[in-house]
Design a protein around this motif. Sequence first.
Motif, PDB file in Angstrom:
ATOM      1  N   VAL A  99       0.852  -1.178   0.000  1.00 54.40           N
ATOM      2  CA  VAL A  99       0.000   0.000   0.000  1.00 54.40           C
ATOM      3  C   VAL A  99       0.894   1.236   0.000  1.00 54.40           C
ATOM      4  O   VAL A  99       2.053   1.177   0.433  1.00 54.40           O
ATOM      5  CB  VAL A  99      -0.943   0.035   1.230  1.00 54.40           C
ATOM      6  N   PRO A 100       0.398   2.363  -0.478  1.00 52.96           N
ATOM      7  CA  PRO A 100       1.221   3.578  -0.480  1.00 52.96           C
ATOM      8  C   PRO A 100       1.406   4.125   0.929  1.00 52.96           C
ATOM      9  O   PRO A 100       0.562   3.939   1.792  1.00 52.96           O
ATOM     10  CB  PRO A 100       0.403   4.545  -1.352  1.00 52.96           C
ATOM     11  N   GLU A 101       2.522   4.793   1.142  1.00 54.64           N
ATOM     12  CA  GLU A 101       2.769   5.403   2.450  1.00 54.64           C
ATOM     13  C   GLU A 101       1.822   6.564   2.665  1.00 54.64           C
ATOM     14  O   GLU A 101       1.511   7.315   1.742  1.00 54.64           O
ATOM     15  CB  GLU A 101       4.217   5.880   2.534  1.00 54.64           C
ATOM     16  N   ASP A 102       1.344   6.712   3.889  1.00 51.52           N
ATOM     17  CA  ASP A 102       0.461   7.814   4.248  1.00 51.52           C
ATOM     18  C   ASP A 102       1.309   8.906   4.907  1.00 51.52           C
ATOM     19  O   ASP A 102       1.736   8.743   6.059  1.00 51.52           O
ATOM     20  CB  ASP A 102      -0.621   7.324   5.227  1.00 51.52           C
ATOM     21  N   PRO A 103       1.570  10.013   4.211  1.00 50.71           N
ATOM     22  CA  PRO A 103       2.456  11.047   4.773  1.00 50.71           C
ATOM     23  C   PRO A 103       1.927  11.627   6.083  1.00 50.71           C
ATOM     24  O   PRO A 103       2.716  11.931   6.992  1.00 50.71           O
ATOM     25  CB  PRO A 103       2.499  12.113   3.671  1.00 50.71           C
ATOM     26  N   ARG A 104       0.604  11.776   6.191  1.00 49.62           N
ATOM     27  CA  ARG A 104       0.045  12.347   7.428  1.00 49.62           C
ATOM     28  C   ARG A 104       0.253  11.416   8.607  1.00 49.62           C
ATOM     29  O   ARG A 104       0.581  11.859   9.715  1.00 49.62           O
ATOM     30  CB  ARG A 104      -1.439  12.650   7.229  1.00 49.62           C
ATOM     31  N   LEU A 105       0.068  10.113   8.378  1.00 51.29           N
ATOM     32  CA  LEU A 105       0.287   9.156   9.459  1.00 51.29           C
ATOM     33  C   LEU A 105       1.756   9.130   9.858  1.00 51.29           C
ATOM     34  O   LEU A 105       2.083   9.124  11.049  1.00 51.29           O
ATOM     35  CB  LEU A 105      -0.165   7.762   9.026  1.00 51.29           C
ATOM     36  N   THR A 106       2.640   9.134   8.883  1.00 53.08           N
ATOM     37  CA  THR A 106       4.075   9.125   9.172  1.00 53.08           C
ATOM     38  C   THR A 106       4.479  10.356   9.984  1.00 53.08           C
ATOM     39  O   THR A 106       5.232  10.249  10.963  1.00 53.08           O
ATOM     40  CB  THR A 106       4.884   9.075   7.863  1.00 53.08           C
ATOM     41  N   ALA A 107       3.949  11.520   9.578  1.00 48.40           N
ATOM     42  CA  ALA A 107       4.275  12.746  10.313  1.00 48.40           C
ATOM     43  C   ALA A 107       3.730  12.698  11.740  1.00 48.40           C
ATOM     44  O   ALA A 107       4.395  13.119  12.693  1.00 48.40           O
ATOM     45  CB  ALA A 107       3.708  13.952   9.569  1.00 48.40           C
ATOM     46  N   ALA A 108       2.514  12.164  11.896  1.00 48.01           N
ATOM     47  CA  ALA A 108       1.922  12.077  13.236  1.00 48.01           C
ATOM     48  C   ALA A 108       2.718  11.139  14.131  1.00 48.01           C
ATOM     49  O   ALA A 108       2.939  11.426  15.317  1.00 48.01           O
ATOM     50  CB  ALA A 108       0.473  11.603  13.129  1.00 48.01           C
ATOM     51  N   LEU A 109       3.179  10.021  13.585  1.00 50.97           N
ATOM     52  CA  LEU A 109       3.951   9.078  14.384  1.00 50.97           C
ATOM     53  C   LEU A 109       5.304   9.655  14.771  1.00 50.97           C
ATOM     54  O   LEU A 109       5.843   9.329  15.839  1.00 50.97           O
ATOM     55  CB  LEU A 109       4.132   7.773  13.610  1.00 50.97           C
ATOM     56  N   ARG A 110       5.866  10.494  13.910  1.00 49.62           N
ATOM     57  CA  ARG A 110       7.143  11.118  14.253  1.00 49.62           C
ATOM     58  C   ARG A 110       6.973  12.138  15.378  1.00 49.62           C
ATOM     59  O   ARG A 110       7.859  12.308  16.224  1.00 49.62           O
ATOM     60  CB  ARG A 110       7.741  11.782  13.020  1.00 49.62           C
ATOM     61  N   ARG A 111       5.846  12.836  15.363  1.00 52.54           N
ATOM     62  CA  ARG A 111       5.608  13.826  16.428  1.00 52.54           C
ATOM     63  C   ARG A 111       5.206  13.146  17.732  1.00 52.54           C
ATOM     64  O   ARG A 111       5.620  13.562  18.810  1.00 52.54           O
ATOM     65  CB  ARG A 111       4.512  14.802  15.988  1.00 52.54           C
ATOM     66  N   PHE A 112       4.376  12.110  17.611  1.00 52.62           N
ATOM     67  CA  PHE A 112       3.873  11.432  18.798  1.00 52.62           C
ATOM     68  C   PHE A 112       4.637  10.116  18.915  1.00 52.62           C
ATOM     69  O   PHE A 112       4.206   9.080  18.451  1.00 52.62           O
ATOM     70  CB  PHE A 112       2.373  11.178  18.660  1.00 52.62           C
ATOM     71  N   GLY A 113       5.816  10.180  19.556  1.00 53.94           N
ATOM     72  CA  GLY A 113       6.715   9.041  19.581  1.00 53.94           C
ATOM     73  C   GLY A 113       6.365   8.025  20.641  1.00 53.94           C
ATOM     74  O   GLY A 113       5.306   8.039  21.260  1.00 53.94           O
ATOM     75  N   LEU A 114       7.305   7.108  20.869  1.00 58.15           N
ATOM     76  CA  LEU A 114       7.084   6.018  21.811  1.00 58.15           C
ATOM     77  C   LEU A 114       6.883   6.521  23.234  1.00 58.15           C
ATOM     78  O   LEU A 114       5.947   6.088  23.925  1.00 58.15           O
ATOM     79  CB  LEU A 114       8.280   5.054  21.742  1.00 58.15           C
ATOM     80  N   GLU A 115       7.745   7.423  23.677  1.00 58.32           N
ATOM     81  CA  GLU A 115       7.648   7.877  25.071  1.00 58.32           C
ATOM     82  C   GLU A 115       6.330   8.590  25.369  1.00 58.32           C
ATOM     83  O   GLU A 115       5.695   8.300  26.400  1.00 58.32           O
ATOM     84  CB  GLU A 115       8.841   8.777  25.418  1.00 58.32           C
ATOM     85  N   PRO A 116       5.873   9.540  24.533  1.00 57.58           N
ATOM     86  CA  PRO A 116       4.569  10.143  24.806  1.00 57.58           C
ATOM     87  C   PRO A 116       3.434   9.123  24.846  1.00 57.58           C
ATOM     88  O   PRO A 116       2.513   9.220  25.669  1.00 57.58           O
ATOM     89  CB  PRO A 116       4.382  11.126  23.643  1.00 57.58           C
ATOM     90  N   ALA A 117       3.495   8.130  23.944  1.00 53.74           N
ATOM     91  CA  ALA A 117       2.460   7.101  23.953  1.00 53.74           C
ATOM     92  C   ALA A 117       2.487   6.310  25.252  1.00 53.74           C
ATOM     93  O   ALA A 117       1.440   5.992  25.837  1.00 53.74           O
ATOM     94  CB  ALA A 117       2.644   6.168  22.753  1.00 53.74           C
ATOM     95  N   LEU A 118       3.685   5.993  25.728  1.00 54.12           N
ATOM     96  CA  LEU A 118       3.792   5.243  26.979  1.00 54.12           C
ATOM     97  C   LEU A 118       3.325   6.067  28.178  1.00 54.12           C
ATOM     98  O   LEU A 118       2.760   5.527  29.142  1.00 54.12           O
ATOM     99  CB  LEU A 118       5.237   4.789  27.189  1.00 54.12           C
ATOM    100  N   ILE A 119       3.546   7.383  28.120  1.00 57.26           N
ATOM    101  CA  ILE A 119       3.072   8.245  29.212  1.00 57.26           C
ATOM    102  C   ILE A 119       1.549   8.237  29.267  1.00 57.26           C
ATOM    103  O   ILE A 119       0.941   8.079  30.338  1.00 57.26           O
ATOM    104  CB  ILE A 119       3.607   9.681  29.031  1.00 57.26           C
ATOM    105  N   VAL A 120       0.913   8.390  28.116  1.00 61.44           N
ATOM    106  CA  VAL A 120      -0.546   8.354  28.076  1.00 61.44           C
ATOM    107  C   VAL A 120      -1.051   6.986  28.532  1.00 61.44           C
ATOM    108  O   VAL A 120      -2.031   6.883  29.285  1.00 61.44           O
ATOM    109  CB  VAL A 120      -1.054   8.666  26.651  1.00 61.44           C
ATOM    110  N   ALA A 121      -0.379   5.924  28.089  1.00 62.57           N
ATOM    111  CA  ALA A 121      -0.780   4.583  28.494  1.00 62.57           C
ATOM    112  C   ALA A 121      -0.659   4.413  30.004  1.00 62.57           C
ATOM    113  O   ALA A 121      -1.546   3.833  30.650  1.00 62.57           O
ATOM    114  CB  ALA A 121       0.076   3.541  27.773  1.00 62.57           C
ATOM    115  N   ALA A 122       0.431   4.929  30.585  1.00 59.28           N
ATOM    116  CA  ALA A 122       0.608   4.828  32.030  1.00 59.28           C
ATOM    117  C   ALA A 122      -0.484   5.582  32.786  1.00 59.28           C
ATOM    118  O   ALA A 122      -0.995   5.107  33.813  1.00 59.28           O
ATOM    119  CB  ALA A 122       1.988   5.359  32.419  1.00 59.28           C
ATOM    120  N   VAL A 123      -0.853   6.766  32.266  1.00 59.31           N
ATOM    121  CA  VAL A 123      -1.929   7.538  32.903  1.00 59.31           C
ATOM    122  C   VAL A 123      -3.231   6.741  32.897  1.00 59.31           C
ATOM    123  O   VAL A 123      -3.961   6.694  33.909  1.00 59.31           O
ATOM    124  CB  VAL A 123      -2.108   8.889  32.185  1.00 59.31           C
ATOM    125  N   LEU A 124      -3.520   6.111  31.759  1.00 61.75           N
ATOM    126  CA  LEU A 124      -4.758   5.315  31.667  1.00 61.75           C
ATOM    127  C   LEU A 124      -4.735   4.131  32.629  1.00 61.75           C
ATOM    128  O   LEU A 124      -5.738   3.822  33.283  1.00 61.75           O
ATOM    129  CB  LEU A 124      -4.951   4.832  30.237  1.00 61.75           C
TER     130      LEU A 124
END
Length: 400
Positions: A310-335
């Motif tokens: 499938v073609p790469e989704d530039p918006r998804l790629t940009a979002a994943l670069r901004r919202f990296g692993l550590e921020p995701a883990l912080i939100v997960a820990a809060v939940l």
Amino acid sequence: MDTATRPGSASDGGTVELTILMPCLNEAETLGVCVRKAMDYLARSGVRGEVLVADNGSADGSQAIAEGLGARVLPVPERGYGAALIAGIRAARGRYVIMGDSDDSYDFTALDPFVAKLREGYELVMGNRFRGGIKPGAMPPLHRYLGNPVLSTVGRVFFHSPVRDFHCGLRGFNRDAMLALDLRLPGMEFASEMVVKATVKGLRITEVPTTLSPDGRSRPPHLRSWRDGWRHLRFLLAFCPRWLFLYPGAALFLLGAVGMALLLPGSLHLGRVTLDVHTLLYASGAMVMGFQAVQFWVFARIYGAQEGVVPEDPRLTAALRRFGLEPALIVAAVLVVLGLGLGVAAVAIWGAERFGPLTGMAAMRVTIASVTSMLLGLQLAFGAFFVALLGMMRAKGPEA
């Protein structure tokens, strides 16, 4: 008529302008008619070309018939409509290729509109049977009124394709442009893959009217309506996973979230209908399932892009670069912490009842919210790690 005598390079097409390509599997009854018509077209039009038969293992003498009429025969050991055509496109000597079934359902003497559009610079020229005409008995009613219209509509809606007859077997294209699409599917769904990838990559596409006639074979066609129809639909959904995962998942998550917000404080009365804790449990399930579906969309887009499916989704790629692993883990820990806190509150409610039978629904409401929060947190954490393993999520550090 001057047929091709040597292969041209992929960049200049050699001395051959057009390859007429026919996939073949035991088509002795009709192959000769098709090859003669194609040869007659080349002779009449003056187009410098060749007729190439991609043979998929015929056992009825089709190869000898084609060679006897001056066609070039390419043996293709891998079975499948798409496999035969992919091999034929790679072996074609022409700058342009016009492919068509070898069952005499398409008229190979009427290729002028295709050649004209290709010379104008169009990279994919599709035949349209609904504009050109479908002769009586040429297309089963199931295909004419359900299969083709539905699948073509799905393709146009999902991919904004200009093509209105996705599965016409007569089509022409620029060989180099088609090779660049890296077509892979070996079965009948190859027809959809070509149109979808050409649309996504921004190729110039047009349609010309084409007449479909009843095929001249005495045996049933290789096509299997329901099986091949499902394979086409499966490809369209997989190539555009937002319709399979993202949109249904987001809708399910939002519906569940609204239900949770309305039912956590207490029961909800809608006329004679009362929604209570049981509905709250289903709302919780909707949130969890919806969140998981959205995550599957992320996984599918990342992995599919890496594999070239499938073609790469530039918006998804940009979002994943901004919202990296550590921020995701912080939100997960809060939940997760929020869920544990709600669990403690539920135990406190139980303790107020001396850890005996609970008479009200308050503890159950808090418990459902607790489990939902922890599930979402763990799903987010595991999903973030999986995305990181795929190499698409970049942790934000001092060097970022």
